[in-house]
Design a protein around this motif. Structure first.
Motif, PDB file in Angstrom:
ATOM      1  N   THR A  16       0.831  -1.206   0.000  1.00  0.00           N
ATOM      2  CA  THR A  16       0.000   0.000   0.000  1.00  0.00           C
ATOM      3  C   THR A  16       0.867   1.259   0.000  1.00  0.00           C
ATOM      4  O   THR A  16       0.583   2.213  -0.741  1.00  0.00           O
ATOM      5  N   LEU A  17       1.927   1.263   0.786  1.00  0.00           N
ATOM      6  CA  LEU A  17       2.819   2.430   0.831  1.00  0.00           C
ATOM      7  C   LEU A  17       3.582   2.618  -0.478  1.00  0.00           C
ATOM      8  O   LEU A  17       3.742   3.752  -0.951  1.00  0.00           O
ATOM      9  N   LEU A  18       4.033   1.525  -1.084  1.00  0.00           N
ATOM     10  CA  LEU A  18       4.723   1.636  -2.377  1.00  0.00           C
ATOM     11  C   LEU A  18       3.783   2.149  -3.463  1.00  0.00           C
ATOM     12  O   LEU A  18       4.169   2.966  -4.299  1.00  0.00           O
ATOM     13  N   LEU A  19       2.542   1.679  -3.440  1.00  0.00           N
ATOM     14  CA  LEU A  19       1.564   2.169  -4.420  1.00  0.00           C
ATOM     15  C   LEU A  19       1.225   3.634  -4.174  1.00  0.00           C
ATOM     16  O   LEU A  19       0.996   4.393  -5.131  1.00  0.00           O
ATOM     17  N   ALA A  20       1.203   4.058  -2.922  1.00  0.00           N
ATOM     18  CA  ALA A  20       0.982   5.475  -2.613  1.00  0.00           C
ATOM     19  C   ALA A  20       2.122   6.316  -3.165  1.00  0.00           C
ATOM     20  O   ALA A  20       1.894   7.378  -3.767  1.00  0.00           O
ATOM     21  N   PHE A  21       3.341   5.831  -2.966  1.00  0.00           N
ATOM     22  CA  PHE A  21       4.510   6.547  -3.483  1.00  0.00           C
ATOM     23  C   PHE A  21       4.466   6.606  -5.016  1.00  0.00           C
ATOM     24  O   PHE A  21       4.723   7.650  -5.607  1.00  0.00           O
ATOM     25  N   TRP A  22       4.117   5.483  -5.655  1.00  0.00           N
ATOM     26  CA  TRP A  22       4.020   5.450  -7.115  1.00  0.00           C
ATOM     27  C   TRP A  22       2.946   6.428  -7.604  1.00  0.00           C
ATOM     28  O   TRP A  22       3.135   7.122  -8.602  1.00  0.00           O
ATOM     29  N   THR A  23       1.834   6.514  -6.886  1.00  0.00           N
ATOM     30  CA  THR A  23       0.778   7.456  -7.251  1.00  0.00           C
ATOM     31  C   THR A  23       1.293   8.887  -7.150  1.00  0.00           C
ATOM     32  O   THR A  23       1.020   9.719  -8.026  1.00  0.00           O
ATOM     33  N   SER A  24       2.056   9.177  -6.122  1.00  0.00           N
ATOM     34  CA  SER A  24       2.638  10.522  -5.984  1.00  0.00           C
ATOM     35  C   SER A  24       3.587  10.837  -7.129  1.00  0.00           C
ATOM     36  O   SER A  24       3.578  11.943  -7.670  1.00  0.00           O
ATOM     37  N   LEU A  25       4.395   9.859  -7.501  1.00  0.00           N
ATOM     38  CA  LEU A  25       5.308  10.061  -8.635  1.00  0.00           C
ATOM     39  C   LEU A  25       4.524  10.293  -9.925  1.00  0.00           C
ATOM     40  O   LEU A  25       4.878  11.172 -10.731  1.00  0.00           O
ATOM     41  N   GLN A  26       3.470   9.522 -10.130  1.00  0.00           N
ATOM     42  CA  GLN A  26       2.634   9.696 -11.321  1.00  0.00           C
ATOM     43  C   GLN A  26       1.942  11.053 -11.313  1.00  0.00           C
ATOM     44  O   GLN A  26       1.836  11.711 -12.346  1.00  0.00           O
ATOM     45  N   ARG A  27       1.501  11.462 -10.140  1.00  0.00           N
ATOM     46  CA  ARG A  27       0.839  12.760 -10.010  1.00  0.00           C
ATOM     47  C   ARG A  27       1.805  13.872 -10.402  1.00  0.00           C
ATOM     48  O   ARG A  27       1.461  14.795 -11.144  1.00  0.00           O
ATOM     49  N   GLY A  28       3.036  13.781  -9.935  1.00  0.00           N
ATOM     50  CA  GLY A  28       4.034  14.801 -10.259  1.00  0.00           C
ATOM     51  C   GLY A  28       4.429  14.789 -11.724  1.00  0.00           C
ATOM     52  O   GLY A  28       4.533  15.842 -12.357  1.00  0.00           O
ATOM     53  N   SER A  29       4.645  13.607 -12.287  1.00  0.00           N
ATOM     54  CA  SER A  29       5.093  13.538 -13.682  1.00  0.00           C
ATOM     55  C   SER A  29       3.989  13.889 -14.667  1.00  0.00           C
ATOM     56  O   SER A  29       4.261  14.377 -15.756  1.00  0.00           O
ATOM     57  N   SER A  30       2.737  13.635 -14.287  1.00  0.00           N
ATOM     58  CA  SER A  30       1.628  13.947 -15.193  1.00  0.00           C
ATOM     59  C   SER A  30       1.081  15.348 -14.968  1.00  0.00           C
ATOM     60  O   SER A  30       0.213  15.792 -15.702  1.00  0.00           O
ATOM     61  N   LYS A  31       1.579  16.012 -13.915  1.00  0.00           N
ATOM     62  CA  LYS A  31       1.094  17.348 -13.544  1.00  0.00           C
ATOM     63  C   LYS A  31      -0.389  17.319 -13.191  1.00  0.00           C
ATOM     64  O   LYS A  31      -1.086  18.315 -13.296  1.00  0.00           O
ATOM     65  N   THR A  32      -0.885  16.160 -12.784  1.00  0.00           N
ATOM     66  CA  THR A  32      -2.278  16.005 -12.359  1.00  0.00           C
ATOM     67  C   THR A  32      -2.286  16.076 -10.849  1.00  0.00           C
ATOM     68  O   THR A  32      -2.305  15.059 -10.164  1.00  0.00           O
ATOM     69  N   ILE A  33      -2.252  17.262 -10.329  1.00  0.00           N
ATOM     70  CA  ILE A  33      -2.177  17.463  -8.889  1.00  0.00           C
ATOM     71  C   ILE A  33      -3.574  17.582  -8.291  1.00  0.00           C
ATOM     72  O   ILE A  33      -3.821  17.159  -7.176  1.00  0.00           O
ATOM     73  N   ALA A  34      -4.516  18.113  -9.037  1.00  0.00           N
ATOM     74  CA  ALA A  34      -5.874  18.321  -8.528  1.00  0.00           C
ATOM     75  C   ALA A  34      -6.562  16.987  -8.296  1.00  0.00           C
ATOM     76  O   ALA A  34      -6.565  16.113  -9.159  1.00  0.00           O
ATOM     77  N   TYR A  35      -7.121  16.814  -7.118  1.00  0.00           N
ATOM     78  CA  TYR A  35      -7.857  15.600  -6.822  1.00  0.00           C
ATOM     79  C   TYR A  35      -9.192  15.652  -7.533  1.00  0.00           C
ATOM     80  O   TYR A  35      -9.757  16.704  -7.779  1.00  0.00           O
ATOM     81  N   ASN A  36      -9.705  14.510  -7.899  1.00  0.00           N
ATOM     82  CA  ASN A  36     -10.958  14.366  -8.638  1.00  0.00           C
ATOM     83  C   ASN A  36     -10.893  14.959 -10.038  1.00  0.00           C
ATOM     84  O   ASN A  36     -11.926  15.219 -10.655  1.00  0.00           O
ATOM     85  N   ALA A  37      -9.680  15.211 -10.534  1.00  0.00           N
ATOM     86  CA  ALA A  37      -9.540  15.679 -11.920  1.00  0.00           C
ATOM     87  C   ALA A  37      -9.900  14.515 -12.847  1.00  0.00           C
ATOM     88  O   ALA A  37      -9.594  13.360 -12.547  1.00  0.00           O
TER      89      ALA A  37
END
Length: 136
Positions: A16-37
């Motif tokens: 769960t923690l690794l997937l959370a970290f991966w989601t954060s990395l994806q959020r940063g690289s995709s510039k999709t920071i807004a939740y519910n976007a």
């Protein structure tokens, strides 16, 4: 507490923690920071979010089940059936997460997600029944 239960519980938390970290990395690289976007179902961000969300939904439930199993089998050997179920359920959550991350699109089922879900459901139910029967 039995080492198998501790190791499998810790593995679910690590997943769960690794997937959370991966989601954060994806959020940063995709510039999709807004939740519910709105997200494209083929995007890495959408896959990462669903993999993490689903892992988080089940990790606490399964850790709780493993703790109850430890209480029910306190001072006793878990036996091959219980040990195998705990390991299979834990491995199934990893398969399920991989299915999310490897799928072409979230709109189509992936075989790893299906296998992971089926083992989680059936294994979790079987283990729950075994714990109840042991407690009676």
């Amino acid at each position: 507490m039995h080492s198998t239960l501790i190791l499998c519980s810790a593995s679910l938390i690590i997943l769960t923690l690794l997937l959370a970290f991966w989601t954060s990395l994806q959020r940063g690289s995709s510039k999709t920071i807004a939740y519910n976007a709105p997200l494209e179902p083929t995007s890495g961000m959408a896959k990462a979010q669903r993999a993490h969300g689903n892992a988080a939904e089940y990790a606490a439930l399964l850790v709780g089940l493993f703790i109850m199993t430890g209480f029910a089998y306190a001072g006793r050997d878990l036996g091959l059936a219980v040990t195998s179920l705990v390991i299979a359920i834990t491995a199934s959550r990893f398969l399920h997460a991989l299915g999310f991350l490897m799928c072409a699109t979230l709109e189509k089922p992936h075989v790893l997600k299906a296998i992971g879900a089926l083992i989680t459901y059936l294994g979790g139910l079987a283990l729950s029944v075994m714990v109840i029967l042991k407690a009676l």
